[in-house]
Structures are given as structure tokens and as C-alpha cells.
Design a protein around this motif. Structure first.
Motif, PDB file in Angstrom:
ATOM      1  N   PRO A   1     -10.584   6.433   1.760  1.00  0.00           N
ATOM      2  CA  PRO A   1      -9.560   7.183   1.027  1.00  0.00           C
ATOM      3  C   PRO A   1      -9.408   6.752  -0.435  1.00  0.00           C
ATOM      4  O   PRO A   1      -8.379   6.217  -0.835  1.00  0.00           O
ATOM      5  CB  PRO A   1      -8.279   6.921   1.832  1.00  0.00           C
ATOM      6  CG  PRO A   1      -8.547   5.673   2.588  1.00  0.00           C
ATOM      7  CD  PRO A   1     -10.016   5.567   2.792  1.00  0.00           C
ATOM      8  N   THR A   2     -10.453   6.975  -1.215  1.00  0.00           N
ATOM      9  CA  THR A   2     -10.380   6.782  -2.661  1.00  0.00           C
ATOM     10  C   THR A   2     -10.693   8.120  -3.323  1.00  0.00           C
ATOM     11  O   THR A   2     -11.232   9.031  -2.685  1.00  0.00           O
ATOM     12  CB  THR A   2     -11.383   5.719  -3.141  1.00  0.00           C
ATOM     13  OG1 THR A   2     -12.695   6.078  -2.705  1.00  0.00           O
ATOM     14  CG2 THR A   2     -11.051   4.347  -2.558  1.00  0.00           C
TER      15      THR A   2
ATOM     16  N   PRO B   1      -6.518  10.259   5.058  1.00  0.00           N
ATOM     17  CA  PRO B   1      -5.561   9.277   4.531  1.00  0.00           C
ATOM     18  C   PRO B   1      -5.516   8.015   5.402  1.00  0.00           C
ATOM     19  O   PRO B   1      -5.416   8.112   6.629  1.00  0.00           O
ATOM     20  CB  PRO B   1      -4.207   9.997   4.583  1.00  0.00           C
ATOM     21  CG  PRO B   1      -4.535  11.439   4.620  1.00  0.00           C
ATOM     22  CD  PRO B   1      -5.834  11.531   5.368  1.00  0.00           C
ATOM     23  N   PHE B   2      -5.603   6.872   4.769  1.00  0.00           N
ATOM     24  CA  PHE B   2      -5.527   5.576   5.455  1.00  0.00           C
ATOM     25  C   PHE B   2      -6.542   5.462   6.596  1.00  0.00           C
ATOM     26  O   PHE B   2      -6.323   4.759   7.569  1.00  0.00           O
ATOM     27  CB  PHE B   2      -4.090   5.328   5.960  1.00  0.00           C
ATOM     28  CG  PHE B   2      -3.047   5.539   4.892  1.00  0.00           C
ATOM     29  CD1 PHE B   2      -3.046   4.731   3.764  1.00  0.00           C
ATOM     30  CD2 PHE B   2      -2.098   6.543   4.986  1.00  0.00           C
ATOM     31  CE1 PHE B   2      -2.095   4.920   2.752  1.00  0.00           C
ATOM     32  CE2 PHE B   2      -1.148   6.748   3.985  1.00  0.00           C
ATOM     33  CZ  PHE B   2      -1.150   5.924   2.865  1.00  0.00           C
ATOM     34  N   ASN B   3      -7.652   6.192   6.473  1.00  0.00           N
ATOM     35  CA  ASN B   3      -8.678   6.158   7.515  1.00  0.00           C
ATOM     36  C   ASN B   3     -10.042   5.848   6.888  1.00  0.00           C
ATOM     37  O   ASN B   3     -10.176   5.797   5.652  1.00  0.00           O
ATOM     38  CB  ASN B   3      -8.714   7.523   8.236  1.00  0.00           C
ATOM     39  CG  ASN B   3      -9.478   7.476   9.546  1.00  0.00           C
ATOM     40  OD1 ASN B   3      -9.687   6.415  10.129  1.00  0.00           O
ATOM     41  ND2 ASN B   3      -9.919   8.637  10.011  1.00  0.00           N
ATOM     42  N   VAL B   4     -11.015   5.647   7.731  1.00  0.00           N
ATOM     43  CA  VAL B   4     -12.388   5.331   7.351  1.00  0.00           C
ATOM     44  C   VAL B   4     -13.275   6.211   8.229  1.00  0.00           C
ATOM     45  O   VAL B   4     -13.098   6.220   9.447  1.00  0.00           O
ATOM     46  CB  VAL B   4     -12.671   3.825   7.637  1.00  0.00           C
ATOM     47  CG1 VAL B   4     -14.157   3.546   7.713  1.00  0.00           C
ATOM     48  CG2 VAL B   4     -11.983   2.920   6.622  1.00  0.00           C
TER      49      VAL B   4
ATOM     50  N   LEU C   1       0.833  -1.208   0.000  1.00  0.00           N
ATOM     51  CA  LEU C   1       0.000   0.000   0.000  1.00  0.00           C
ATOM     52  C   LEU C   1       0.867   1.256   0.000  1.00  0.00           C
ATOM     53  O   LEU C   1       0.655   2.181  -0.798  1.00  0.00           O
ATOM     54  CB  LEU C   1      -0.955   0.003   1.206  1.00  0.00           C
ATOM     55  CG  LEU C   1      -1.754   1.301   1.387  1.00  0.00           C
ATOM     56  CD1 LEU C   1      -2.615   1.622   0.174  1.00  0.00           C
ATOM     57  CD2 LEU C   1      -2.628   1.233   2.646  1.00  0.00           C
TER      58      LEU C   1
ATOM     59  N   PRO D   1      -7.789   0.811   1.127  1.00  0.00           N
ATOM     60  CA  PRO D   1      -6.429   1.308   1.322  1.00  0.00           C
ATOM     61  C   PRO D   1      -6.193   1.948   2.687  1.00  0.00           C
ATOM     62  O   PRO D   1      -5.958   3.152   2.796  1.00  0.00           O
ATOM     63  CB  PRO D   1      -6.254   2.314   0.176  1.00  0.00           C
ATOM     64  CG  PRO D   1      -7.626   2.712  -0.213  1.00  0.00           C
ATOM     65  CD  PRO D   1      -8.539   1.595   0.129  1.00  0.00           C
ATOM     66  N   THR D   2      -6.278   1.125   3.732  1.00  0.00           N
ATOM     67  CA  THR D   2      -5.892   1.565   5.072  1.00  0.00           C
ATOM     68  C   THR D   2      -4.767   0.651   5.551  1.00  0.00           C
ATOM     69  O   THR D   2      -4.543  -0.421   4.987  1.00  0.00           O
ATOM     70  CB  THR D   2      -7.079   1.492   6.052  1.00  0.00           C
ATOM     71  OG1 THR D   2      -7.612   0.160   6.039  1.00  0.00           O
ATOM     72  CG2 THR D   2      -8.185   2.455   5.651  1.00  0.00           C
ATOM     73  N   LEU D   3      -4.066   1.075   6.589  1.00  0.00           N
ATOM     74  CA  LEU D   3      -2.896   0.337   7.049  1.00  0.00           C
ATOM     75  C   LEU D   3      -3.249  -0.710   8.087  1.00  0.00           C
ATOM     76  O   LEU D   3      -2.721  -1.809   8.088  1.00  0.00           O
ATOM     77  CB  LEU D   3      -1.863   1.317   7.629  1.00  0.00           C
ATOM     78  CG  LEU D   3      -1.301   2.316   6.595  1.00  0.00           C
ATOM     79  CD1 LEU D   3      -0.575   3.452   7.284  1.00  0.00           C
ATOM     80  CD2 LEU D   3      -0.385   1.594   5.617  1.00  0.00           C
TER      81      LEU D   3
END
Lengths: 339, 339
Positions: B233-234, B188-191, A165, A233-235
Motif C-alpha cells: 500500500p504505497t 489498504p494495510f495489506n500485502v 500508522l 504500512p500494514t497494521l
């Protein structure tokens, strides 16, 4: 008591070391194992450095083995570990569906761990995160149907998932086109409704794991469960939108109160203050965040909720260590307490 | 026929220009309007450059106005535009729930557009994407319950949403901590399970829009619909996991066949070949991708599916132009055909 970690250099192995450092588990020796190419790697633990060894062929001289090196290694080697006298807490799916292997989330069905025959299975990460929130509601109101849509982090595929990612996001931001090796398609700024292998019924194995494992952990095969498992796309941290049909009607207030008392759960549900579960706040946290609790619009007396849980912790490393702690508290782990 | 775009410099405005370039709509003059600070900006259209003007106070000298400058501007100005003789296709939520304003997805309820009194509403993007897939199934099998979980792109918040995701992702990859201005939290990289304002029932307005608008477009107020709307994050394209309870049982094969003939839908459903709906493939596409079609595990004879649709196109610009095309085909748009 002598503890061994198999798969110590992986994403879950890393978390196992951190969780063990602050665990109430009493043990002496800690041995770290991984694949031969990781042999010699030094990993920090409690202010010291421990050297990783190649996982041996046969038995391991330990009382407790925390295995997180994948299903094929567990399947191949766990019987020898058990024959050598160890209790194995296995993070893979190799043994989860065997009738005489307990599948355990300590807050929910800890006592099942006591009936082990050498191997105790740690559930799939998505299941573990969901079930800490759903189990208290099931006990009180009786879940009839459960519909789950997941938002799963790349670390579910291990360190290499995180790396892909980050690396590929850099490629896209640099104006290039992202590639994919770990995932089926490029993951930056994308959504992939495909985790694990597709089954004959059109569901992925990841989706069916949620169905099979939730039933086994809750001890209720009549539960109707459906899942759509989606990589985003999250970590780190899996989020899940959950809709519940209940036998006895529940209000959001009742649910919040009940979950506020439940072990392993943090109710994070104050939309006016922008408080709801998110990877940003749930990552690194032991408790599973539960919020967005509201009356279902499709099931009278049912509930909708949103959960976010660090799948490397409650979904893997933390749950495994909690099983060990439970066994030790119950006097069900042998070996000297301090080495 | 004279066409005007209000909100020409926004994310949807940009798409309106592209869609109009390849549209079958016959028109002469095209006027572009936006806020005063965008006046003078030149935008490409059909090999020429058109100059953006500040949106005037009163009427606009046009036969058709495509409005995408937000709810407050539409609410304030659309009555004057209609009084000036224009038909207004409005992309905001300002008029969607007024009983005498048709809410239209041409493939589903195009004929409703003919009953307009000056204003036709374009649905919410999440609703538009879902309803092209669900409407054919509803007609054939009768939807009783519909449960939706969304995976929504940052461009749903306009150009500034895209910019915040890209800028803040660069910050995170550079080792910094992401901030948030457009979204309630760093994206970024979050929901973030929070899109639009929270309502008294605990649902967001975005979630309730899916409930209200799907019922209105399908013309069926008895439909039980629930939604969890989640920002991820799209960059572009909203994906949705949808579970359907049906009055008459459907098999996945029947659904695939039916949707394969449906307008506005591309069945992308061959898991063995890793073909399923994704933002990566659906972005920039007119059709909504539908796949992961499988028998529901919670509703006998019901269906689970996954859709991905470019919300700037079918969810906004494309749908608006398609409404105009439909009106013109039906002889229901006045004005000279070519200027």
C-alpha cells in the motif's frame, strides 16, 4: 498453577489474554502486571475484569511468568522471578542467545524447552513465522541457503506503532505531511528498510536475529541465512519472501504435501483462485499461511515461497502460550492445576 | 521533429509531459492522444494547454511516438505507426521479447537502440529500476545469481491504482471494510503477492518479466534470476531487496564507489544517519536510490542491496524520453529539430 503476565497492557499482552482464554493450559490465578502508570487499568479475561498491578521490584508469586515488557525489564527482573520459583517464558531478546536458555518454537524444537534453567526464550517474531514453514522442509530436504525479505507490520513496534500508522495516514489523507516518532521516518505510504539498530556488518539487529535464531532453533550453525527486514504500512502480520537452496531436490508438490501435514502451517497456495498468503487473511489466525510455492529459478531443486503470519500470535503471544502448554503436557510445570 | 504521446491522460502519460518539459530533446510539435472518452481534455505543457485527441485508426503524423496506452493498443497500432514513418518507443510489454526489438535502458545498453526497426521497447518498471543498479556491478564483478523481492506501489496499476488505495484507505479509517476492483484483493494495510497473471511455472508474469528482461538488457542469458513481486500500500516508487552472487568478490566499499560514479544511480547508504532508499525520498527523483549495501551472508564475496526508484519515471516515462534523447544525440531521429 498461578500465571502472571508482565507487560499485560501492550500489544502482545493483549494477545496473551486472548490466547490464554482459549488455551488448553490449566491454571488458576492470573495476575497482570505492567508499568506503574498502567496500574489500576482493568482488562477483560474470560468474562471477568482483572486489575493490572505495577510490576514489583523482586519476585512474583507465580509458577509461570509470561514476560512481554521489553528486553531491559526482562534482563533486570527475570533472575529474581526465577529465584522466586517461577518458570519464565520471555518474549524479549534479552536471553535468546545465551547457550543455556532454550529458544523454542514448539512445533519445531519443543523438547528443547524441557532443558530450561528457569528461562525459556520466545523467538523474534519474524523468525518464528519463517521457521514453522522452513523447519519441515529443512528436516526433509536439508536447507543449505535461505534468503529472506520481510514485509513487517507496524504492530511489530507495539500499539504505538499501529497508532502512528493510523494517525499519520489520516494526516496525509487530509493533505498534511506525515511525521514520525515511533519509526525512523514517516510510515504512511512508505517503506523503511530499517528495523532495530544497525550492526557493524551493515545488517540491522532485526535481520541478524533471523540469522542467529533460525540457526539456534533448527540446531544447525552451518545454515547460510540472509535477511532484509523492511517495515511497511500494514497494521498486523509479517509477510516474508523466502528462497531456499536445498541439499536434496524438492518439487513444489512435495513441499505442499509436506507442509500440508505440518503443525502450525496452513498451505494457502491456489493462485488460480487468488489464494496466497496475505495479512488480510492471516491476521488473527494461529497458523502461518504458506503459499506461492514454486521451483527456484536460481537454485536447482530449491524452492521459493511466501509466508504470512500474525506476528503478535505465532510471532509472540501464541508461541509463548504453546510453550507453556507443551511444558504442562510434559508434566514440567509445577503448581496446582486449578486455583 | 514532431512528437506524439499515445496514452497522454494516464499515470505514465502525465509523467511523460513533465519529463519532456525539462528534457534536452529538441522537438517542435507535440500531439497528445488517448482513448475517445478523453478526447477534448486539455493538459498543461510548458505554460500552454494542449488538447487531447482520440488515437486515430491508422498512422500518426509524427516522427517519434511515445506509446503508453497498454499492450493491446500498441500491438494493434504500432505497425501502422512505423509504416507511417515514426520511431515508436513503446512502454508496454507487447514487443519486448521480439528478437529484433531492442529493449533499452540508456545507461546500460543505449547503443542497442540504434539497431531498431521502428520499435524500441521500454522495459518493465521493476526491471528498469533494478538494472540501473545491477548493471555496473555485473560489468565489474560478474553477476551469477540475482534474487529480487519487490515492494511495488499501486501506481504500477496506473491512476486507478492510486485512487483505489486512497479511496479504500479512507473507507477502512472510517470503520468500513475495503473493497477491491483494480487489485485482486483490498490493498489498504495489506500485502498482495500477485502482480499480473500467473504462469505455468507458478511465477507471475511480472516476476518473469524481471527474469527475461534483465537477461535481455544485460545481454546475458546465463544469468540465474528469481523474483517475488509484491504489491504493497504505497502510492509511488518500487523498492526492491536484491541479493547478488558474483563471479569476482566485491566489498560494499567497492560497490559504493562504483555505483557512486554510475549514471542514473544515487548512492543513499549511510544507515547511521538513517539514510537508505525509501519511496518517501525516491518519489519524483530521476535517479534510482541504492543503499543498504552489505556483504552477502549466503554468497561469499556477494552483495545485498536495497533500491528504490520512481517507477513512473525511471521505470517508464523518464526512460522512454532518455531513449529518445540518446537517439537524437546519435543523429538517429529524423525530422526538423524545431517546429
Amino acid at each position: 498453577m498461578r500465571v502472571a503476565i508482565v507487560g499485560a497492557t501492550g500489544a502482545v499482552g493483549h494477545e496473551l489474554l486472548r490466547v490464554l482464554e482459549s488455551s488448553t493450559l490449566k491454571f488458576g490465578e492470573l495476575q497482570l502486571y505492567a508499568s506503574p502508570r498502567s496500574a489500576g487499568v482493568k482488562l477483560p479475561f474470560g468474562g471477568q475484569e482483572l486489575t493490572v498491578q505495577a510490576t514489583p521490584e523482586g519476585a512474583i508469586n507465580a509458577d509461570l511468568i509470561l514476560a512481554s515488557a521489553g528486553g531491559s525489564i526482562s534482563k533486570e527482573k527475570a533472575p529474581a522471578w526465577v529465584a522466586g520459583g517461577a518458570v519464565v517464558i520471555d518474549n524479549s531478546s534479552a536471553f535468546r542467545y545465551e547457550p543455556d536458555v532454550p529458544l523454542v518454537v514448539p512445533e519445531v524444537n519443543g523438547e528443547a524447552a524441557l532443558r530450561h534453567k528457569g528461562i525459556i526464550a520466545n523467538p523474534n517474531c519474524t523468525t518464528a513465522v519463517a521457521v514453522v514453514a522452513v523447519a519441515p522442509l529443512h528436516r526433509e530436504f536439508g536447507v543449505r541457503r535461505m534468503i529472506v525479505s520481510t514485509y513487517q507490520a507496524t504492530s511489530g513496534a507495539g500499539q504505538k506503532g499501529i497508532k502512528e500508522l493510523l494517525d499519520q495516514t489520516r494526516v496525509v489523507l487530509g493533505g498534511g505531511e506525515a511525521g514520525a516518532e515511533v519509526f525512523a521516518h514517516p510510515i504512511p505510504f512508505n517503506v523503511i528498510p530499517h528495523i532495530d539498530a544497525f550492526q557493524e556488518n551493515g545488517y540491522t539487529k532485526e535481520e541478524m536475529k533471523v540469522v542467529w535464531e533460525t540457526r539456534k532453533i533448527l540446531g544447525d550453525d552451518s545454515l547460510k541465512i540472509s535477511c532484509t527486514a523492511v517495515r511497511i504500512p500494514t497494521l498486523r502480520t509479517h509477510s516474508e519472501a523466502i528462497t531456499l537452496e536445498l541439499e536434496r531436490p524438492a518439487t513444489p508438490e512435495q513441499a505442499r504435501k509436506l507442509l500440508g501435514r505440518a503443525a502450525g502451517v496452513e498451505v494457502r497456495d491456489d493462485p488460480g483462485a487468488k489464494l496466497y498468503p496475505m495479512p488480510l487473511t492471516a491476521s488473527g489466525k494461529y497458523d502461518v499461511e504458506v503459499g506461492r510455492i514454486r521451483s527456484s529459478l536460481v537454485f536447482e531443486g530449491g524452492l521459493d515461497l511466501f509466508v504470512a503470519g500474525d506476528q503478535l500470535l505465532k510471532g509472540a503471544a501464541l508461541n509463548a502460550v504453546q510453550i507453556a502448554e507443551y511444558l504442562q503436557e510434559q508434566g514440567a510445570l509445577k503448581g496446582r492445576v486449578a486455583g
